[in-house]
Motif scaffolding. Structure first.
Motif, PDB file in Angstrom:
ATOM      1  N   GLU A 239      20.997   0.612   2.891  1.00  0.00           N
ATOM      2  CA  GLU A 239      19.705   0.441   3.550  1.00  0.00           C
ATOM      3  C   GLU A 239      19.874  -0.451   4.765  1.00  0.00           C
ATOM      4  O   GLU A 239      20.667  -1.388   4.766  1.00  0.00           O
ATOM      5  N   ASP A 240      19.147  -0.131   5.820  1.00  0.00           N
ATOM      6  CA  ASP A 240      19.118  -0.956   7.025  1.00  0.00           C
ATOM      7  C   ASP A 240      17.655  -1.133   7.408  1.00  0.00           C
ATOM      8  O   ASP A 240      17.037  -0.253   8.024  1.00  0.00           O
ATOM      9  N   ALA A 241      17.078  -2.245   6.992  1.00  0.00           N
ATOM     10  CA  ALA A 241      15.658  -2.486   7.224  1.00  0.00           C
ATOM     11  C   ALA A 241      15.327  -2.556   8.712  1.00  0.00           C
ATOM     12  O   ALA A 241      14.247  -2.140   9.142  1.00  0.00           O
ATOM     13  N   LYS A 242      16.263  -3.046   9.495  1.00  0.00           N
ATOM     14  CA  LYS A 242      16.029  -3.190  10.940  1.00  0.00           C
ATOM     15  C   LYS A 242      15.819  -1.834  11.594  1.00  0.00           C
ATOM     16  O   LYS A 242      14.978  -1.670  12.483  1.00  0.00           O
ATOM     17  N   LEU A 243      16.591  -0.845  11.161  1.00  0.00           N
ATOM     18  CA  LEU A 243      16.486   0.502  11.726  1.00  0.00           C
ATOM     19  C   LEU A 243      15.516   1.387  10.944  1.00  0.00           C
ATOM     20  O   LEU A 243      15.295   2.537  11.305  1.00  0.00           O
ATOM     21  N   ILE A 301      18.254  10.943   2.823  1.00  0.00           N
ATOM     22  CA  ILE A 301      18.112   9.919   3.863  1.00  0.00           C
ATOM     23  C   ILE A 301      16.637   9.802   4.231  1.00  0.00           C
ATOM     24  O   ILE A 301      15.958  10.806   4.445  1.00  0.00           O
ATOM     25  N   GLU A 302      16.160   8.581   4.284  1.00  0.00           N
ATOM     26  CA  GLU A 302      14.785   8.329   4.722  1.00  0.00           C
ATOM     27  C   GLU A 302      14.841   7.487   5.988  1.00  0.00           C
ATOM     28  O   GLU A 302      15.479   6.428   6.020  1.00  0.00           O
ATOM     29  N   ILE A 303      14.177   7.985   7.021  1.00  0.00           N
ATOM     30  CA  ILE A 303      14.124   7.317   8.321  1.00  0.00           C
ATOM     31  C   ILE A 303      12.657   7.164   8.699  1.00  0.00           C
ATOM     32  O   ILE A 303      11.820   8.001   8.323  1.00  0.00           O
ATOM     33  N   THR A 304      12.332   6.131   9.423  1.00  0.00           N
ATOM     34  CA  THR A 304      10.965   5.967   9.918  1.00  0.00           C
ATOM     35  C   THR A 304      10.514   7.277  10.569  1.00  0.00           C
ATOM     36  O   THR A 304      11.196   7.786  11.465  1.00  0.00           O
ATOM     37  N   PRO A 305       9.387   7.860  10.134  1.00  0.00           N
ATOM     38  CA  PRO A 305       8.974   9.168  10.654  1.00  0.00           C
ATOM     39  C   PRO A 305       8.924   9.263  12.168  1.00  0.00           C
ATOM     40  O   PRO A 305       9.238  10.303  12.744  1.00  0.00           O
ATOM     41  N   SER A 306       8.567   8.181  12.833  1.00  0.00           N
ATOM     42  CA  SER A 306       8.491   8.209  14.296  1.00  0.00           C
ATOM     43  C   SER A 306       9.856   8.343  14.953  1.00  0.00           C
ATOM     44  O   SER A 306       9.949   8.632  16.146  1.00  0.00           O
ATOM     45  N   VAL A 319      16.686  18.838  12.434  1.00  0.00           N
ATOM     46  CA  VAL A 319      15.808  17.823  13.005  1.00  0.00           C
ATOM     47  C   VAL A 319      16.622  17.043  14.035  1.00  0.00           C
ATOM     48  O   VAL A 319      17.848  17.085  14.038  1.00  0.00           O
ATOM     49  N   SER A 320      15.936  16.347  14.918  1.00  0.00           N
ATOM     50  CA  SER A 320      16.643  15.453  15.844  1.00  0.00           C
ATOM     51  C   SER A 320      16.090  14.055  15.665  1.00  0.00           C
ATOM     52  O   SER A 320      14.997  13.852  15.148  1.00  0.00           O
ATOM     53  N   TYR A 321      16.878  13.066  16.124  1.00  0.00           N
ATOM     54  CA  TYR A 321      16.516  11.675  15.885  1.00  0.00           C
ATOM     55  C   TYR A 321      16.430  10.916  17.198  1.00  0.00           C
ATOM     56  O   TYR A 321      17.196  11.142  18.114  1.00  0.00           O
ATOM     57  N   THR A 322      15.474   9.996  17.243  1.00  0.00           N
ATOM     58  CA  THR A 322      15.475   9.045  18.363  1.00  0.00           C
ATOM     59  C   THR A 322      16.402   7.885  18.034  1.00  0.00           C
ATOM     60  O   THR A 322      16.912   7.207  18.910  1.00  0.00           O
ATOM     61  N   VAL A 323      16.603   7.660  16.715  1.00  0.00           N
ATOM     62  CA  VAL A 323      17.590   6.690  16.239  1.00  0.00           C
ATOM     63  C   VAL A 323      18.517   7.426  15.287  1.00  0.00           C
ATOM     64  O   VAL A 323      18.075   7.958  14.278  1.00  0.00           O
ATOM     65  N   GLU A 324      19.795   7.539  15.615  1.00  0.00           N
ATOM     66  CA  GLU A 324      20.730   8.257  14.761  1.00  0.00           C
ATOM     67  C   GLU A 324      20.915   7.544  13.430  1.00  0.00           C
ATOM     68  O   GLU A 324      20.964   6.313  13.384  1.00  0.00           O
ATOM     69  N   PRO A 325      20.991   8.296  12.313  1.00  0.00           N
ATOM     70  CA  PRO A 325      21.324   7.664  11.036  1.00  0.00           C
ATOM     71  C   PRO A 325      22.643   6.901  11.150  1.00  0.00           C
ATOM     72  O   PRO A 325      23.542   7.302  11.900  1.00  0.00           O
ATOM     73  N   ASN A 326      22.752   5.818  10.438  1.00  0.00           N
ATOM     74  CA  ASN A 326      23.922   4.954  10.525  1.00  0.00           C
ATOM     75  C   ASN A 326      25.118   5.595   9.813  1.00  0.00           C
ATOM     76  O   ASN A 326      25.409   5.307   8.654  1.00  0.00           O
ATOM     77  N   GLU A 327      25.795   6.504  10.532  1.00  0.00           N
ATOM     78  CA  GLU A 327      26.894   7.244   9.924  1.00  0.00           C
ATOM     79  C   GLU A 327      28.054   6.323   9.559  1.00  0.00           C
ATOM     80  O   GLU A 327      28.736   6.534   8.548  1.00  0.00           O
ATOM     81  N   GLN A 328      28.296   5.304  10.360  1.00  0.00           N
ATOM     82  CA  GLN A 328      29.393   4.383  10.061  1.00  0.00           C
ATOM     83  C   GLN A 328      29.138   3.658   8.740  1.00  0.00           C
ATOM     84  O   GLN A 328      30.035   3.518   7.908  1.00  0.00           O
TER      85      GLN A 328
END
Length: 338
Positions: A239-243, A301-306, A319-328
C-alpha cells in the motif's frame, strides 16, 4: 466520375457499427451483463448458454432489479443510472457507466428482460429490438407486462449476431466460444468472493463453474484451477497512502510453473490487461522458474478513481492512469514473498 460526397450515416448503421465494437463475441456480452449484475449488488448470479452463446445466453441474478418506469429506457444507447455529467468519470466506482452494453446487444440479438424490485408485487417482462422496447408477441402493446418472477433480473439473449453473418463466420467453434465465456466467468468468480457464481450449458444439470457465498478468493481459485495450484500460492499486499494505491493478490511460489501464464488483473475491481504490469511481474520469476515456464498471478489493484481513465477502450479491457501503479514496489514485494 463524380467526387464522393460526405453523408450522414443512417442511425441503424451507426448503432450496428457501435454494437460490433462493444460486443465482439459472446464472452463480451456476458462480461457486460455480469458486471451489471454485480453493480446491482447481486449475491447470486447464474449464467447458462447454448451453442457457445450464439443461440442463447441467460443470466439471472438476485440484485436490486429495474423499476418498471425505467424499462422503456433500459436498452436505449447512453441511458444509465451511473453517470450524470462527464466529470463523474473521474470518480467512477461502478463497472458500467456509458449505457451502451444492453443497447448494443439489442442491435445484434433478440433480448427479453424479466425483472422485479424488492418493493414490487410482481415482476415485469419486456422484449427489446434495436434499442427499443417492442411487443413480445403479435397483437400486444410495446410495453413491460406484469408476470411472475423472483426478485432480481433475468436477461435472455437469443440468436446473437443473427443480422451480422460475417461476424458469426469469424467466430470460433461453439466449444471455443464457451471456453472464452468460462474464462471470463472464472476470473470474475475468483475476484468476487462472497458472490455465488454459476455457469452451465443450457439444458445440462451439471454446472461447469459453481462457487458459494461463503467461499474465499483462495477457495475460488481452488475451484477454478484446482487444489494443486491453490496450495502453491502466496499472499501478497502492499500500500502507498501517498499515491492512493493499494494492492493485494496471490502469486505462485517457485515450486509451481506452467507452460502458459495465468495472469488475472483487476484494477478498481475491473478486469483489465496491462502489458507493463504483466512483464514486470513475470521478470521476477526468471531467476526462479525453468526457461519457457510461467507462474500463476492474481492481483487486485485499487487506485484513487480520479487517477484512472476507464473510458479508453470500447470493451473497457484497458484503462489508463494519470498516476502509474507502483510497479517497482510490486516487483520488490513479489521477490520478497517468492
Amino acid at each position: 466520375m463524380s467526387e464522393p460526397r460526405i453523408r450522414k450515416l443512417d442511425e441503424d448503421v451507426v448503432n450496428k457499427i457501435a454494437a460490433g465494437e462493444v460486443i465482439q463475441r459472446p464472452a463480451n456480452a456476458i462480461k457486460e451483463m455480469l458486471e451489471n449484475s454485480l453493480d446491482a449488488s447481486s449475491s447470486f448470479i447464474q449464467v447458462s448458454v447454448k451453442a457457445g452463446g450464439l443461440k442463447l445466453i441467460q443470466i439471472q441474478d438476485n440484485g436490486c432489479g429495474i423499476q418498471k418506469d425505467d424499462m422503456p429506457l433500459l436498452c436505449e444507447r447512453f441511458t444509465t443510472s451511473k453517470l450524470e455529467k462527464f466529470e463523474d468519470l473521474s470518480n467512477m466506482l461502478t463497472y458500467g457507466f456509458r449505457g451502451e452494453a444492453l443497447a448494443s446487444i439489442t442491435h445484434v440479438a433478440h433480448v427479453l428482460v424479466t425483472t422485479r424490485t424488492a418493493d414490487s408485487k410482481c415482476a415485469y417482462k419486456a422484449a427489446y429490438r434495436d434499442g427499443k422496447i417492442v411487443a413480445a408477441n403479435p397483437g400486444q402493446a410495446a410495453e413491460a407486462r406484469p408476470c411472475a418472477g423472483n426478485h432480481g433480473t433475468l436477461i435472455s439473449v437469443e440468436d446473437l449476431f443473427y443480422n451480422m453473418p460475417s461476424r458469426k463466420k469469424a467466430l470460433k467453434s461453439p466449444s471455443e466460444e464457451y471456453s472464452r465465456i468460462a474464462d471470463v466467468m472464472n476470473k470474475y468468480a475468483i475476484h468476487n468472493a462472497g458472490v455465488a457464481v454459476t455457469l452451465k450449458k443450457h439444458g445440462e444439470a451439471m454446472a461447469d463453474l459453481k462457487t458459494t457465498p461463503a467461499a474465499t478468493v483462495i477457495d475460488n481459485i481452488s475451484t477454478v484451477y484446482g487444489p494443486s495450484v491453490a496450495r502453491e500460492l502466496l499472499f501478497l499486499s502492499c500500500e502507498d497512502a501517498k499515491l492512493g494505491f493499494k494492492m493485494s493478490g496471490y502469486i505462485s511460489n517457485a515450486n509451481y510453473s506452467v507452460k502458459k501464464l495465468n495472469f488475472i488483473l483487476f484494477i478498481n475491481h475491473r478486469l483489465v490487461d496491462s502489458a507493463n504490469i504483466r512483464k514486470s511481474l513475470e521478470s521476477v520469476y526468471t531467476n526462479y522458474l525453468p526457461k519457457n515456464s510461467h507462474p500463476f498471478i492474481y492481483m487486485s489493484i485499487e487506485i484513487t478513481p480520479s487517477s484512472v481513465d476507464v473510458n479508453v477502450h470500447p470493451t473497457k479491457h484497458e484503462v489508463s492512469y494519470t498516476v502509474e501503479p507502483n510497479e517497482q514496489a510490486m516487483r520488490e514485494h513479489a521477490i520478497t514473498v517468492t
